[in-house]
Design a protein around this motif. Structure first.
Motif, PDB file in Angstrom:
ATOM      1  N   VAL A   1       0.843  -1.195   0.000  1.00 62.46           N
ATOM      2  CA  VAL A   1       0.000   0.000   0.000  1.00 62.46           C
ATOM      3  C   VAL A   1       0.880   1.247   0.000  1.00 62.46           C
ATOM      4  O   VAL A   1       1.713   1.432   0.899  1.00 62.46           O
ATOM      5  CB  VAL A   1      -0.936   0.023   1.226  1.00 62.46           C
ATOM      6  N   LEU A   2       0.693   2.086  -1.006  1.00 58.26           N
ATOM      7  CA  LEU A   2       1.441   3.343  -1.131  1.00 58.26           C
ATOM      8  C   LEU A   2       0.463   4.497  -1.047  1.00 58.26           C
ATOM      9  O   LEU A   2      -0.400   4.664  -1.905  1.00 58.26           O
ATOM     10  CB  LEU A   2       2.220   3.365  -2.448  1.00 58.26           C
ATOM     11  N   ASP A   3       0.599   5.285   0.010  1.00 53.92           N
ATOM     12  CA  ASP A   3      -0.327   6.383   0.293  1.00 53.92           C
ATOM     13  C   ASP A   3       0.278   7.692  -0.195  1.00 53.92           C
ATOM     14  O   ASP A   3       1.198   8.231   0.413  1.00 53.92           O
ATOM     15  CB  ASP A   3      -0.594   6.435   1.794  1.00 53.92           C
ATOM     16  N   ALA A   4      -0.248   8.200  -1.314  1.00 49.86           N
ATOM     17  CA  ALA A   4       0.251   9.448  -1.894  1.00 49.86           C
ATOM     18  C   ALA A   4      -0.557  10.656  -1.449  1.00 49.86           C
ATOM     19  O   ALA A   4      -0.367  11.756  -1.948  1.00 49.86           O
ATOM     20  CB  ALA A   4       0.246   9.356  -3.422  1.00 49.86           C
ATOM     21  N   GLY A   5      -1.452  10.462  -0.496  1.00 49.66           N
ATOM     22  CA  GLY A   5      -2.297  11.557  -0.027  1.00 49.66           C
ATOM     23  C   GLY A   5      -1.663  12.304   1.132  1.00 49.66           C
ATOM     24  O   GLY A   5      -0.860  11.760   1.893  1.00 49.66           O
ATOM     25  N   TYR A   6      -2.045  13.561   1.254  1.00 45.87           N
ATOM     26  CA  TYR A   6      -1.626  14.354   2.415  1.00 45.87           C
ATOM     27  C   TYR A   6      -2.738  15.339   2.714  1.00 45.87           C
ATOM     28  O   TYR A   6      -3.007  16.246   1.925  1.00 45.87           O
ATOM     29  CB  TYR A   6      -0.302  15.091   2.158  1.00 45.87           C
ATOM     30  N   ASN A   7      -3.384  15.142   3.849  1.00 46.13           N
ATOM     31  CA  ASN A   7      -4.535  15.945   4.221  1.00 46.13           C
ATOM     32  C   ASN A   7      -4.285  16.640   5.557  1.00 46.13           C
ATOM     33  O   ASN A   7      -3.293  16.375   6.234  1.00 46.13           O
ATOM     34  CB  ASN A   7      -5.773  15.044   4.309  1.00 46.13           C
ATOM     35  N   ALA A   8      -5.174  17.527   5.917  1.00 40.16           N
ATOM     36  CA  ALA A   8      -5.035  18.272   7.163  1.00 40.16           C
ATOM     37  C   ALA A   8      -4.838  17.327   8.341  1.00 40.16           C
ATOM     38  O   ALA A   8      -5.481  16.273   8.423  1.00 40.16           O
ATOM     39  CB  ALA A   8      -6.275  19.134   7.387  1.00 40.16           C
ATOM     40  N   GLY A   9      -3.937  17.725   9.232  1.00 36.59           N
ATOM     41  CA  GLY A   9      -3.665  16.906  10.405  1.00 36.59           C
ATOM     42  C   GLY A   9      -2.678  15.784  10.158  1.00 36.59           C
ATOM     43  O   GLY A   9      -2.647  14.803  10.910  1.00 36.59           O
ATOM     44  N   ASN A  10      -1.850  15.903   9.092  1.00 42.23           N
ATOM     45  CA  ASN A  10      -0.872  14.860   8.757  1.00 42.23           C
ATOM     46  C   ASN A  10      -1.529  13.500   8.535  1.00 42.23           C
ATOM     47  O   ASN A  10      -1.055  12.464   9.017  1.00 42.23           O
ATOM     48  CB  ASN A  10       0.203  14.733   9.847  1.00 42.23           C
ATOM     49  N   VAL A  11      -2.639  13.515   7.812  1.00 38.28           N
ATOM     50  CA  VAL A  11      -3.392  12.295   7.536  1.00 38.28           C
ATOM     51  C   VAL A  11      -3.336  11.997   6.040  1.00 38.28           C
ATOM     52  O   VAL A  11      -3.517  12.890   5.214  1.00 38.28           O
ATOM     53  CB  VAL A  11      -4.864  12.445   7.991  1.00 38.28           C
TER      54      VAL A  11
END
Length: 285
Positions: free
Chosen positions: A228-238
């Protein structure tokens, strides 16, 4: 994949790339060439300003010149393109990065297309996309390049695997799909209109989350042992992945932060150094 969980440490991968760049930058500087990345920031979005500052700091640590251009939030498309054209013609600039998103009055695609091909170190032009599709891109989009770099660093097989890409943006989902396809993976691209998304994701040996929604990918979607490679970056370091839940099933997974993000910046620096070398016809490693 083995039963033991493998945390794909992007900071470690990025550091190895940057260690290699230190020597390359030194050799270029000895030849009278200092690699230079110009970043253009339109408006005062705090997140964008932070990203630009991080990239500038990363340049400085490697001896790469960082030229920051800040434009007013009311800048027009024509004014932005004029700035880009000046940078295109400046022989001291080797890479141009337009921080996105830009304000709504700007035609972002036109602004991207104004970047000269040999200085498009972020892989945002249509020509760059087409070259990437053919496996010929000198500077592919940096986040897709980072994902491939992580897989290669950890010697995770791509050929013959079923890769699921959740997201279809022209600078992330689509180009990483093409890069995986060029490495002989079988690729399924999913998006907001995909029916039975959970079942499709569950069929993947490799799952790339690039949808831009926090904790969107659920743990029970992941097949046992998947990468699993997570390329997302959302508020709160999520990220885009529910990390703790997916960790239970995954054989290997990137965290957020310290996963894909640091490698994305490292690839941007690498592309800038590559451009400096190519633009000066230097026979250096």
């Amino acid at each position: 994949m083995p039963n033991q969980k493998l945390i794909l440490d992007g900071s470690r991968v990025a550091q190895e790339i940057k260690n290699n760049l230190l020597e390359r930058v030194k050799r270029l500087t000895e030849k009278g060439v200092t690699p230079c990345l110009a970043t253009i920031l339109v408006g005062d979005d705090p997140a964008s300003a932070t990203y630009v500052r991080m990239k500038g700091n990363a340049c400085n640590r490697l001896g790469i010149d960082s030229r920051r251009i800040s434009l007013d939030k009311d800048t027009s498309t024509e004014e932005l393109i004029s700035v880009t054209q000046q940078l295109n013609e400046d022989p001291g600039v080797h890479g141009i990065l337009l921080q996105h998103p830009v304000p709504s009055q700007i035609d972002e695609r036109a602004a991207f297309e104004s970047i000269r091909k040999d200085k498009d170190v972020d892989g945002v032009t249509m020509l760059g996309f087409a070259q990437n599709a053919f496996g010929l891109a000198s500077y592919p989009s940096c986040t897709p390049a980072a994902i491939i770099a992580i897989l290669d660093y950890y010697q995770i097989p791509i050929e013959g695997k079923h890769a699921i890409v959740v997201g279809r943006s022209p600078i992330l989902g689509k180009p990483v799909s093409l890069m995986l396809l060029n490495r002989n993976a079988t690729v399924t691209i999913c998006h907001s209109k995909t029916v039975n998304l959970d079942k499709i994701v569950n069929s993947g040996d490799i799952v790339v989350a690039a949808v831009g929604k926090p904790k969107f990918i659920q743990g029970n979607w992941i097949r046992e042992g998947a990468v699993v490679l997570d390329a997302g970056y959302n508020a709160g370091n999520v990220g885009d992945v529910d990390y703790e839940a997916c960790l239970e099933k995954a054989g290997a997974i990137t965290p957020v932060p310290a996963g894909v993000g640091p490698v994305t910046i490292a690839m941007l620096l690498k592309h800038t150094v590559d451009s400096a070398k190519a633009g000066n016809n230097l026979n250096l490693m």
